[in-house]
Design a protein around this motif. Structure first.
Motif, PDB file in Angstrom:
ATOM      1  N   ALA A  88       1.150  -1.121   0.023  1.00 48.33           N
ATOM      2  CA  ALA A  88      -0.032   0.118   0.041  1.00 48.33           C
ATOM      3  C   ALA A  88       1.063   1.033  -0.041  1.00 48.33           C
ATOM      4  CB  ALA A  88      -0.984   0.010   1.371  1.00 48.33           C
ATOM      5  N   PRO A  89       0.327   2.321  -0.884  1.00 48.48           N
ATOM      6  CA  PRO A  89       0.967   3.462  -0.771  1.00 48.48           C
ATOM      7  C   PRO A  89       0.720   4.364   0.606  1.00 48.48           C
ATOM      8  CG  PRO A  89      -0.851   3.626  -1.957  1.00 48.48           C
ATOM      9  CD  PRO A  89      -0.693   2.304  -1.651  1.00 48.48           C
ATOM     10  N   GLN A  90       1.208   5.411   0.822  1.00 50.28           N
ATOM     11  CA  GLN A  90       1.167   5.962   2.377  1.00 50.28           C
ATOM     12  C   GLN A  90      -0.315   6.448   2.359  1.00 50.28           C
ATOM     13  OE1 GLN A  90       0.865   9.658   1.894  1.00 50.28           O
ATOM     14  NE2 GLN A  90       0.342   9.865   4.193  1.00 50.28           N
ATOM     15  N   SER A  91      -0.843   7.075   1.461  1.00 45.70           N
ATOM     16  CA  SER A  91      -2.217   7.478   1.370  1.00 45.70           C
ATOM     17  C   SER A  91      -3.050   6.445   1.896  1.00 45.70           C
ATOM     18  CB  SER A  91      -2.575   8.452   0.351  1.00 45.70           C
ATOM     19  OG  SER A  91      -2.574   7.271  -0.928  1.00 45.70           O
ATOM     20  N   GLU A  92      -2.706   5.329   1.497  1.00 42.10           N
ATOM     21  CA  GLU A  92      -3.940   4.047   1.751  1.00 42.10           C
ATOM     22  C   GLU A  92      -3.787   3.710   2.985  1.00 42.10           C
ATOM     23  OE1 GLU A  92      -5.894   0.206  -0.402  1.00 42.10           O
ATOM     24  OE2 GLU A  92      -4.065   1.156  -1.228  1.00 42.10           O
ATOM     25  N   ILE A  93      -2.665   3.565   3.656  1.00 44.80           N
ATOM     26  CA  ILE A  93      -2.249   3.186   4.902  1.00 44.80           C
ATOM     27  C   ILE A  93      -3.028   4.314   5.937  1.00 44.80           C
ATOM     28  CG2 ILE A  93      -0.605   2.769   6.778  1.00 44.80           C
ATOM     29  CD1 ILE A  93       1.095   1.867   4.304  1.00 44.80           C
ATOM     30  N   LEU A  94      -2.725   5.519   5.664  1.00 42.88           N
ATOM     31  CA  LEU A  94      -3.387   6.762   6.392  1.00 42.88           C
ATOM     32  C   LEU A  94      -4.724   6.585   6.392  1.00 42.88           C
ATOM     33  CD1 LEU A  94      -2.044   8.781   8.142  1.00 42.88           C
ATOM     34  CD2 LEU A  94      -2.402  10.193   6.401  1.00 42.88           C
ATOM     35  N   ARG A  95      -5.469   6.068   5.443  1.00 42.00           N
ATOM     36  CA  ARG A  95      -6.989   5.869   5.254  1.00 42.00           C
ATOM     37  C   ARG A  95      -7.392   4.856   5.898  1.00 42.00           C
ATOM     38  NH1 ARG A  95      -6.149   7.116  -0.491  1.00 42.00           N
ATOM     39  NH2 ARG A  95      -6.661   4.615  -0.979  1.00 42.00           N
ATOM     40  N   TYR A  96      -6.347   3.807   5.988  1.00 41.27           N
ATOM     41  CA  TYR A  96      -6.813   2.606   6.816  1.00 41.27           C
ATOM     42  C   TYR A  96      -6.977   2.940   8.266  1.00 41.27           C
ATOM     43  CZ  TYR A  96      -5.621  -1.714   9.244  1.00 41.27           C
ATOM     44  OH  TYR A  96      -5.974  -2.767  10.128  1.00 41.27           O
ATOM     45  N   LEU A  97      -6.109   3.694   8.844  1.00 42.54           N
ATOM     46  CA  LEU A  97      -5.609   4.287  10.330  1.00 42.54           C
ATOM     47  C   LEU A  97      -6.823   4.926  10.570  1.00 42.54           C
ATOM     48  CD1 LEU A  97      -1.983   4.647  10.619  1.00 42.54           C
ATOM     49  CD2 LEU A  97      -3.148   2.791  11.686  1.00 42.54           C
ATOM     50  N   ASN A  98      -7.197   5.820   9.775  1.00 40.32           N
ATOM     51  CA  ASN A  98      -8.335   6.599  10.187  1.00 40.32           C
ATOM     52  C   ASN A  98      -9.681   5.932  10.241  1.00 40.32           C
ATOM     53  OD1 ASN A  98      -7.968   9.763  10.362  1.00 40.32           O
ATOM     54  ND2 ASN A  98      -6.503   8.952   8.759  1.00 40.32           N
ATOM     55  N   HIS A  99      -9.927   4.784   9.314  1.00 39.02           N
ATOM     56  CA  HIS A  99     -11.074   4.148   9.395  1.00 39.02           C
ATOM     57  C   HIS A  99     -11.036   3.310  10.969  1.00 39.02           C
ATOM     58  CE1 HIS A  99     -13.927   0.993   8.072  1.00 39.02           C
ATOM     59  NE2 HIS A  99     -13.112   0.051   8.548  1.00 39.02           N
ATOM     60  N   VAL A 100      -9.927   2.942  11.047  1.00 33.77           N
ATOM     61  CA  VAL A 100      -9.703   2.135  12.473  1.00 33.77           C
ATOM     62  C   VAL A 100     -10.342   2.994  13.551  1.00 33.77           C
ATOM     63  CG1 VAL A 100      -8.181   0.769  14.171  1.00 33.77           C
ATOM     64  CG2 VAL A 100      -8.012   0.584  11.543  1.00 33.77           C
ATOM     65  N   VAL A 101      -9.652   3.940  13.695  1.00 33.78           N
ATOM     66  CA  VAL A 101     -10.048   5.147  14.516  1.00 33.78           C
ATOM     67  C   VAL A 101     -11.400   5.317  14.717  1.00 33.78           C
ATOM     68  CG1 VAL A 101      -9.641   7.337  15.671  1.00 33.78           C
ATOM     69  CG2 VAL A 101      -7.668   5.819  15.039  1.00 33.78           C
ATOM     70  N   ASN A 102     -12.139   5.574  13.559  1.00 32.39           N
ATOM     71  CA  ASN A 102     -13.289   6.008  13.455  1.00 32.39           C
ATOM     72  C   ASN A 102     -14.368   4.695  13.966  1.00 32.39           C
ATOM     73  OD1 ASN A 102     -13.586   8.460  12.715  1.00 32.39           O
ATOM     74  ND2 ASN A 102     -12.733   8.046  10.632  1.00 32.39           N
ATOM     75  N   LYS A 103     -14.065   3.763  13.399  1.00 35.07           N
ATOM     76  CA  LYS A 103     -14.732   2.177  13.659  1.00 35.07           C
ATOM     77  C   LYS A 103     -14.985   2.077  15.041  1.00 35.07           C
ATOM     78  CE  LYS A 103     -14.813  -2.799  12.697  1.00 35.07           C
ATOM     79  NZ  LYS A 103     -16.368  -2.582  12.211  1.00 35.07           N
ATOM     80  N   PHE A 104     -13.649   2.341  15.829  1.00 37.32           N
ATOM     81  CA  PHE A 104     -13.807   1.854  17.175  1.00 37.32           C
ATOM     82  C   PHE A 104     -13.802   3.051  17.987  1.00 37.32           C
ATOM     83  CE2 PHE A 104     -11.397  -1.477  15.136  1.00 37.32           C
ATOM     84  CZ  PHE A 104     -12.144  -2.630  15.420  1.00 37.32           C
ATOM     85  N   ASP A 105     -14.294   4.225  17.629  1.00 33.67           N
ATOM     86  CA  ASP A 105     -14.725   5.476  18.363  1.00 33.67           C
ATOM     87  C   ASP A 105     -13.537   6.060  19.348  1.00 33.67           C
ATOM     88  OD1 ASP A 105     -16.044   7.499  19.192  1.00 33.67           O
ATOM     89  OD2 ASP A 105     -17.225   6.490  20.793  1.00 33.67           O
ATOM     90  N   LEU A 106     -12.159   5.881  18.804  1.00 32.85           N
ATOM     91  CA  LEU A 106     -10.924   6.195  19.532  1.00 32.85           C
ATOM     92  C   LEU A 106     -10.832   7.704  19.657  1.00 32.85           C
ATOM     93  CD1 LEU A 106      -8.925   3.150  18.428  1.00 32.85           C
ATOM     94  CD2 LEU A 106     -10.276   3.520  20.401  1.00 32.85           C
ATOM     95  N   TYR A 107     -11.196   8.301  18.498  1.00 35.86           N
ATOM     96  CA  TYR A 107     -10.920   9.866  18.513  1.00 35.86           C
ATOM     97  C   TYR A 107     -11.149  10.736  19.986  1.00 35.86           C
ATOM     98  CZ  TYR A 107      -9.057  10.146  13.823  1.00 35.86           C
ATOM     99  OH  TYR A 107      -8.581  10.421  12.403  1.00 35.86           O
TER     100      TYR A 107
END
Length: 542
Positions: A88-107
């Motif tokens: 994965a390119p950098q932008s896709e990895i960053l999208r993945y991490l944001n998805h994880v944080v949103n999915k589990f309400d970590l923000y």
């Protein structure tokens, strides 16, 4: 050092504070929250992502395949997320991490744009006082360093850099805005992993690109394939089995061709060609079981030199690109697409400085001996203050007010890369003395977090206030790290595996080179059957 509370510094209290909002900090927060602990992440950047937030340079991508450079803690997560590329390119990895944080309400438990500046341990209360650059004061029983090993760019210390009239970019702190190098003369200083990835991309835009190289590296061809439905389905239906395999492997990776029997009848040259075509870390499958053989390291190195001479048309340039100071396998190779082919372009010039130095940066370019290179932009791909840089950027005071920066002058000492004698309840994820970047970082991170959670839960269940390793246990572990390094071909002579890339930090073995699988076994053994004999435990007086 005394940090007395006053009315101007209101105090927040948590069970645990996590420093860093990348892969490690996000998963640590998830596990603490799941178990009911009050925790907070402090992240210096303006968004989560860690190294993948900072390193946005052209061509930035992971060299581990996406399906396994990902969390395993949630089957729902790994089944629902769709990766588009094998690496994965950098932008896709960053999208993945944001998805994880949103999915589990970590923000809600992550505070951005906040740099932790001081940590002070209170022995009487068995807790840490944390101070930030916003003059905040926080109290926590546990402090977890999730600062990453590649988060602090190394100061290039090049004379005159501040007087350069053009643009200066750092691969480790790349701007979020689009950078256009069209019709620009550009110099890239450094040919490590970041340089190797960005050089082909910049060459496609720049009117002329000068590559300033001191030390050539082995650069394996990258895997840039898209993920097709069949490949994705195969992985998702076999995730559990492959995750187990990953934890039992040397490098923390599942390689599709690991059991390819056809290589057994190949010559060494044929094996090399087969590995080159596979690309990425699948290259290693062509020499499975023989990579610690010094003869094979010589063979691969020779084949690499031949391959460079085959690809690069100008043989003087080819010879300059061939690594001369280390064998293949003595440090982690770079992975990049079309790296060597880039030096066949008419707009690319290799400037080899192995026998000379950059005298200074002038207002209009770079002075090297009697040669002045006129450029409009400079890209610094000069590496990182790796592993300890982010930790030692914080003023950390432990038991008896001992300062970690002082304790680590000779060398960083830990137990398993996760705890430090004299610094109770302070944990470091993938810290010095662990495999770090010698393996896939994600399973390494996840297993470290599980070990830390087990220790925190153990203290809670047994009404204990603090935990720290004994000095004997810590010294025994670091002696073991040294011994394994001596047995590993070329490691002790290579600055990539010690701290000698930073002049003030003397060279010592800093990574555990015995493989992820052996490291994890020792992590398990040190607390087997809840036996914490190698730790000093302080029992609660209440």
């Amino acid at each position: 050092m005394n940090l007395e509370e006053d009315m101007n510094h209101p105090t927040e209290t948590f069970d645990a504070v996590i420093i860093g909002g990348g892969f490690a900090g996000i998963y640590m927060l998830y596990e603490l929250r799941k178990r009911g602990y009050e925790a907070k992440v402090f992240e210096a950047a303006d968004e989560i992502g860690g190294t993948w937030q900072w390193n946005r340079y052209p061509g930035a991508r992971c060299d581990v395949e996406s399906m396994q450079y990902s969390y395993s803690f949630s089957d729902e997560l790994q089944q629902e997320w769709h990766w588009t590329e094998r690496c994965a390119p950098q932008s896709e990895i960053l999208r993945y991490l944001n998805h994880v944080v949103n999915k589990f309400d970590l923000y809600k438990d992550i505070q951005l744009e906040t740099r932790v500046t001081n940590l002070v341990y209170n022995e009487d209360l068995s807790q840490w006082t944390i101070e930030t650059n916003h003059n905040e004061r926080i109290i926590a029983k546990f402090c977890i360093m999730a600062t990453g090993c590649l988060s602090i760019p190394k100061d290039p210390r090049i004379k005159g850099l501040e007087q350069f009239e053009g643009n200066v970019y750092s691969t480790g702190k790349w701007p979020k805005t689009t950078v256009d190098f069209s019709e620009r003369r550009v110099a890239v200083i450094g040919t490590g992993s970041s340089g190797a990835q960005c050089i082909p991309m910049v060459a496609k835009q720049a009117s002329h690109l000068y590559v300033i190289q001191r030390t050539p590296n082995y650069v394996i061809s990258a895997t840039t394939k898209s993920i097709d439905n069949e490949y994705e389905k195969d992985w998702k239906s076999n995730y559990n089995q492959r995750r187990r395999y990953i934890l039992e492997s040397q490098g923390g990776m599942f390689l599709d061709d690991d059991n390819d029997s056809s290589i057994m009848n190949m010559t060494d040259k044929e094996r090399f060609e087969a590995g080159w075509k596979k690309g990425g870390f699948s290259f290693y499958t062509a020499f499975k079981g023989r990579l610690n053989d010094k003869d094979i390291s010589h063979v691969i190195s020779d084949c690499f030199h031949d391959k460079i001479c085959e690809i690069v048309k100008d043989q003087d340039v080819a010879q300059a690109l061939a690594p001369y100071d280390h064998l293949f396998g003595s440090k982690r190779p770079c992975v990049s697409a079309q790296y060597y082919e880039t030096f066949n372009r008419d707009n690319v010039t290799l400037v080899d400085i192995r026998s000379r130095t950059i005298d200074q940066i002038t207002p209009t370019g770079i002075q090297i001996d009697d040669e002045h290179i006129e450029v409009d932009d400079i890209i610094l791909a000069t590496g990182f203050d790796a592993i300890t840089g982010a930790i030692l950027n914080i003023d950390i005071h432990g038991r008896d007010d001992k300062v970690l920066r002082d304790k680590w002058i000779v060398r960083p000492r830990t137990l398993l890369g996760m705890m430090i004698a004299g610094f109770p309840n302070l944990f470091t994820i993938t810290g010095p003395g662990s495999p770090i970047d010698l393996s896939n970082m994600i399973p390494h991170i996840e297993e470290n977090v599980k070990w830390i959670m087990k220790s925190i839960d153990y203290l809670k269940m047994n009404h204990l206030d603090s935990i720290e390793p004994t000095i004997d246990a810590q010294n025994f572990w670091m002696d073991h790290v040294d011994m394994v390094a001596r047995l590993t071909t070329g490691i002790t002579d290579n600055p990539r595996y010690n701290r000698s890339s930073i002049p003030e930090k003397p060279g010592v073995a800093i990574r555990y080179t015995g493989g992820l699988q052996n490291y994890l076994k020792m992590c398990e053994q040190v607390t087997l059957n809840d036996g914490y004999e190698k730790f000093f435990l302080l029992k609660s007086s209440s």
